[in-house]
Write an enzyme that holds these catalytic residues in place. Structure first.
Site, PDB file in Angstrom:
ATOM      1  N   TYR A  36       0.847  -1.197   0.000  1.00  0.00           N
ATOM      2  CA  TYR A  36       0.000   0.000   0.000  1.00  0.00           C
ATOM      3  C   TYR A  36       0.883   1.249   0.000  1.00  0.00           C
ATOM      4  O   TYR A  36       0.678   2.182  -0.789  1.00  0.00           O
ATOM      5  CB  TYR A  36      -0.896  -0.023   1.245  1.00  0.00           C
ATOM      6  CG  TYR A  36      -1.665   1.250   1.510  1.00  0.00           C
ATOM      7  CD1 TYR A  36      -2.824   1.545   0.799  1.00  0.00           C
ATOM      8  CD2 TYR A  36      -1.242   2.150   2.493  1.00  0.00           C
ATOM      9  CE1 TYR A  36      -3.523   2.707   1.056  1.00  0.00           C
ATOM     10  CE2 TYR A  36      -1.936   3.311   2.761  1.00  0.00           C
ATOM     11  CZ  TYR A  36      -3.079   3.591   2.036  1.00  0.00           C
ATOM     12  OH  TYR A  36      -3.774   4.744   2.294  1.00  0.00           O
ATOM     13  N   LYS A  96       1.223   4.589  -2.556  1.00  0.00           N
ATOM     14  CA  LYS A  96       1.037   5.961  -2.108  1.00  0.00           C
ATOM     15  C   LYS A  96       2.310   6.784  -2.316  1.00  0.00           C
ATOM     16  O   LYS A  96       2.251   7.984  -2.549  1.00  0.00           O
ATOM     17  CB  LYS A  96       0.624   5.982  -0.626  1.00  0.00           C
ATOM     18  CG  LYS A  96      -0.823   5.514  -0.407  1.00  0.00           C
ATOM     19  CD  LYS A  96      -1.827   6.474  -1.038  1.00  0.00           C
ATOM     20  CE  LYS A  96      -3.267   6.126  -0.642  1.00  0.00           C
ATOM     21  NZ  LYS A  96      -4.249   7.039  -1.266  1.00  0.00           N
TER      22      LYS A  96
END
Lengths: 455, 244
Positions: B152, B156
């Site tokens: 994740y 980002k």
């Protein structure tokens, strides 16, 4: 100032330096170049821009074309006997004054700065300290030439073509481009002003003072101290008339074509006009003013005190500022009171607050002034809570039958535009006749849905 | 058009199901009513926005990048868009993503590729209209890889760098990019995760965004303390960091 037609994509804001938008800015050097720029009919439209002194986004057109009119600034004709002058729309009031004062004439109406163009003064139907007596700028325009979306040059007069003329006066530049205008000047014995100044203790007294003595002066306005707790609306009534020749010892100076002092760019990084400086400045200003009668002042200190400093808007820092001006009917002084109280309660300090009694409005459907009280406030940004507080004041203004000055606006809610401007449909009917395809567009009209288009 | 306070007339939320996106919209329309468009994978599940002047719920799939051109064309054809909130994103499951390439790709496709496509479509259209604001929700997870959410975090990190570039590219165009780096935000998306230190709420993120409206390019950490905290963490030697 080049004599060539220039074109570049630039970021524009109003004088308040908020809500920038990028547009293709074209500065036509000739009327032919202007007509040619208009004939391109860019998808996001065209708007004329003068000297950029409107506080909000009236002379911006994001993604479209902005025509900088300052290259077309000729004085075509001046009749020193009749006091009429015909100028190109890009001519500034400063240049106009420079030409006419020596011959014993003055602007019939002047706003608080002389660095505006005649075209802008007509499109915003500006007013001055003499509105209660002389009305707004448009009422002294005897003829104008309008370049319409189709490329036609229309000669408009208040009697011959009243619909088109009055839709253009106060029409925010959306009926077409004013090319030139003829103005009936005011005959004056001297350009100096004989000024009476009087302190008032609170808002009730300020109202009473203006109500009682307005009619005896050509110019009348009150500065309000918005920072003084407990004495809300105390102020200084400033009233005057053009002095007679024998009252003036020497010929008062005619203000120049440029500000005397300039503001450096770094000033915007060190904002001066913020609380608590505002409270101190207001206190100093109030104490400095002595009640005095018959003082002789020159044009600049009386009409254009802020014009002495160039780019004074930089003093507000990078956040910029907004000017909020509304008018309410004469019997609704309570709305002015409520407005000052709401701002005070939420600790929103106005750097400059001016109260004035307007005379009757003009025939122009979108013109701002109407018989009543007008309050103008400068507010430094960012100001937390200001969006909500001004919206709350708007409600009171709308309920009273008053309105907000669109040409200065930068934040009104779209929902109130129709209520505040009951003649908007009438104006749109004429506007559509002059510009059926919606060639004239601007950020203000988009934001407020003025022309009935989508957001 | 945005007004002097940076408050928009028409807002589009990409990832209308996001609680943070919804909180941002709610905070903005509380200041001033606006037309709201919520775009998400299943429009019927998108919530109401009580203070909106009008509300549209439309279908949008961040990963279906080939459909983006037509989607944004029709969105802008209906009128100027003043503010776009890029709120979509998936957390995924780190343990699964470490083993299953398809799961890892899905995270990258949504959070990075879908965002790059959307932001490119949006920024060029806003630049053409000469004004507008983009709010991008990146994450502190993109600042430093952690074992618990590095897949994740990597997506980002990509979005974060892309957004920094977008800010540089938007100078002078009238478009402002508000780059938001929230810490751990307590929402239903993170309900089954252990809250990280300095956890915050969707409302706090929304308040921080509203405070930055109308100021051009801004970078905001929520809570603000995360700026120095992340600076410190990034300066730590890997040896120390591993034990965290």
């Amino acid at each position: 100032m080049g004599s060539e037609t220039e074109s570049a994509r630039r970021l524009l804001t109003g004088w308040g330096r908020t809500a920038p938008s990028a547009a293709e800015v074209i500065r036509p050097a000739t009327t032919e170049a202007l007509v040619s720029a208009l004939s391109r009919r860019p998808a996001r439209g065209v708007i004329a821009r003068g000297l950029g002194r409107s506080y909000g986004d009236v002379a911006q057109n994001g993604g479209g074309t902005v025509l900088d009119m300052t290259g077309l600034d000729a004085i075509h004709a001046f009749d020193p006997d009749q006091g009429t002058i015909t100028v190109a729309a890009g001519c500034s009031l400063a240049a106009l004054l420079d030409r006419v004062v020596a011959a014993g004439w003055f602007l019939p109406v002047t706003p608080g700065t002389r660095f505006v163009t005649v075209g802008g003064a007509i499109a915003c139907d500006v007013h001055g300290k003499n509105h209660h007596r002389d009305g707004s700028f448009g009422e002294h325009v005897t003829a104008l030439t309008l370049l319409t979306a189709s490329g036609d040059m229309l000669d408009l007069t208040p009697e011959g073509t009243p619909d088109e003329f009055w839709a253009t006066v106060g029409g925010l530049g959306l009926t077409g481009i004013v090319i030139s205008a003829t103005i009936q000047l005011l005959r004056v014995d001297s350009s100096a002003i004989r000024v009476d100044t009087e302190r008032t203790a609170d808002l009730a007294e300020t109202f009473a003072k203006l109500r009682a003595s307005d009619d005896t002066y050509r110019y009348s306005v009150a500065w309000l101290d918005c920072a003084a707790a407990g004495r809300l609306g105390r102020g200084i009534a400033i009233q005057g008339d053009h002095a007679t020749r024998d009252e003036v010892d020497s010929v008062p100076p005619v203000p120049g074509l440029k500000p005397r002092i300039s503001s450096p760019r770094w000033l915007s990084l060190a904002p001066i006009l913020r609380s608590p400086a505002i409270s101190i400045l207001n206190e100093v200003h109030f104490r400095r003013a002595r009640t005095a009668a018959g003082q002789i002042e020159a044009i600049e200190p009386f009409f254009y005190p802020l014009d002495a400093v160039g780019d004074w808007n930089r003093m507000y820092g990078r956040g910029g500022f907004l000017q909020y001006q509304f008018v309410v009917p004469l019997d609704r002084e309570d709305v002015v009171h409520t407005a000052l109280e709401l701002l005070h309660r939420e600790r929103i300090r106005s750097t400059l607050a001016v109260l004035k009694r307007f005379g009757p409005g003009s025939r122009a459907p979108l013109s701002f002034p109407m018989l009543g009280w007008t309050l103008a406030l400068d507010i430094a940004l960012p100001a937390p809570r200001a969006a909500r507080v001004l919206a709350a004041i708007d409600e009171h203004v709308a309920e009273s039958g008053g309105r907000v000055y669109l040409a200065k606006d930068s934040r009104l809610r779209q929902e109130l535009v129709d209520v505040m401007n009951p003649r908007l449909p009438e104006w749109n009917t004429v506007r559509r006749r002059l510009d059926p395809d919606g060639v004239f567009q601007q950020d203000l009209a988009r934001r407020l849905g003025l022309t009935g288009a989508s957001p | 058009m945005n007004d002097a306070f940076g408050l928009p007339s028409r807002i589009v939320v990409l990832g209308g199901g996001s609680e943070i996106g919804q909180a941002i919209v709610a905070a903005i329309v509380a200041e001033k009513p606006a037309d709201v468009v919520l775009a998400g994978r299943t429009p019927v599940t998108l919530p109401d926005v009580p203070a909106a002047r009008s509300l549209e719920r439309i279908e949008f799939d961040a990963t279906a990048t080939e459909s983006h051109g037509a989607f944004f064309d029709s969105l802008f054809a209906a009128g100027d868009v003043d503010l776009v909130v890029l709120a979509f994103g998936v957390v995924g499951e780190q343990a699964v993503a470490e083993q299953d390439p398809a799961a890892a790709v899905e995270i990258a496709m949504t959070n990075y590729v879908g965002a790059v496509s959307s932001l490119t479509h949006v920024s060029t259209r806003l630049a053409a209209q000469g004004h507008g604001t983009i709010v991008v929700l990146s994450s502190v997870a993109g600042q430093k890889a952690r074992r618990s959410n590095s897949v994740y975090g990597s997506s980002k990190a990509g979005l974060d760098a892309f957004t920094e570039g977008l800010q540089l590219a938007s100078l002078g165009t009238g478009v402002g990019v508000i780059h938001v780096r929230p810490g751990f935000v307590k929402t239903k998306m993170t309900a089954n995760l252990k809250a990280a230190p300095f956890a915050t709420t969707a409302e706090a993120v929304a308040t921080a965004v509203v405070a930055e409206l109308g100021k051009g390019n801004r970078t905001v950490w929520v809570p603000a303390i995360l700026r120095p905290v992340m600076w410190l963490i990034r300066a730590m030697p890997p040896r120390v960091l591993r034990s965290l």
